[in-house]
Enzyme design. Sequence first.
Site, mmCIF file in Angstrom:
data_model
loop_
_atom_site.group_PDB
_atom_site.id
_atom_site.type_symbol
_atom_site.label_atom_id
_atom_site.label_comp_id
_atom_site.label_asym_id
_atom_site.label_seq_id
_atom_site.Cartn_x
_atom_site.Cartn_y
_atom_site.Cartn_z
ATOM 1 C CD GLU A 272 -1.280 -0.263 3.690
ATOM 2 O OE1 GLU A 272 -2.426 -0.306 3.542
ATOM 3 O OE2 GLU A 272 -0.854 0.159 4.824
ATOM 4 N N GLY A 274 1.970 5.096 -0.928
ATOM 5 C CA GLY A 274 1.581 6.361 -1.009
ATOM 6 C C GLY A 274 2.240 7.492 -1.544
ATOM 7 C CB CYS A 350 7.046 36.790 9.011
ATOM 8 S SG CYS A 350 6.068 37.882 7.868
#
Length: 420
Positions: A272, A274, A350
């Site tokens: 499986e 990803g 920032c």
Amino acid sequence: MTLLTAAVRDFALSLPADHLPAYVYDLDALREHAAFVRSVLPERVELYYAAKANPEAEILTALAPYTDGFEVSSGGELAHVATSVPGHALAFGGPGKTPEEIESALLLGVERFHVESAYELRMLANLAERLVPRVRIGVLLRFNLPVPADYLESSALAMGGRPAPFGIDPSQADGLVRQLTDGSFPQLELLGVHAHLASGLTARQQLAVAESVVVRASELAARHRIALREVNVGGGMTVDYADPDARFDWSAFGSGLARIADDHPALLLRIEPGRALTAYCGWYATDVLDVKHSHGEDFAVVRGGTHHLRTPATKGHDQPCAVLPLDTWPHPWPRAAVGGDPVTFVGQLCTPKDVLARGVPAAGLRSGDRVVFALAGAYAWNISHHDFLMHPRPGFHFLGTAVVPPRAPGAAESSAGARG
Ligand SMILES: *Cc1c(COP(=O)(O)O)cnc(C)c1O
């Protein structure tokens, strides 16, 4: 170095500046990659896609023809995947499943549950008995099995082989298998074992892990004189962000899995992945807002930043990127330009953590030039802290030929005809 497909390059150059930043996905490239992965896997190895890497509906739809199912790890993913690619097999995994999530999985008819603990097993049995009393519920026990120590060091993320909230401790394995086979939970059918132990492994490492998981599962089955039908050896195939041309060696992995499958003829193996399926099909395209020289170093501030593409900040790498010089300049004021290189690409946030890539050769870089960050198809937008600083969200574009569902022979041109 092929950081960009031609389609993505042309598209990134054609987008007006006020449409940037933008995520651009090349679905043709994704389909080609997924078809290749599927083609080198043995028939008796199932391929599930771990939706958390990138759950965009277009991505799921493009992957569906090449996958046997989808792994979901939350009620949100479950509902989303079930509606985006209806009719595909689902495995529901992940720690801390709530009773509500399990309920909706049961009512949706999810094929298999990756059970993470003894408590979760009891909860699942109880909810199944009350909600769907006549339905057999498929269970894979997720175990936290040992992983070779040197793999833990080299792999980017270790989920197992050490104290972790993931999976069941091997010391509890026999007790839980007994409960699943002695009639304690009559509705639950023990299908097999699941393990997802580490991420960032090479094919050779993955095969060693897969082999040891399969051996452990077989020993467990033999001790209890039961047949285990399925072993899911997880995802975690490596993506090398420092070498964007490198690929996980799917061919070697496929051959190795074939050997393991041959040694265990009654077993269905499943993987499986990803990241290694979708990382290469996504790009984050933007433009240079400002360039400056600071204490001896050149910086380029691009539109957007790690609030859209958090991957380099979380993994601590430089996101591979391509600079696309743009000669048109729409403003009456002169462009900012850097003298030398390399350049550090930062975003608009920032914070000094908003760094996308360091050490990029970009001599002559000017404001307005386009920059396209590659390998942004997995764990990118969906892991980012979008609202920090309230900058606008990026656009999303899916390039590639639309896949039109095959029409039944003799069917009218649109569904309206069928209704009339
Ligand atoms: C995240 C995850 C995967 C996918 O991992 P990748 O590193 O993206 O291949 C597979 N299985 C489980 C249980 C996961 O949590």
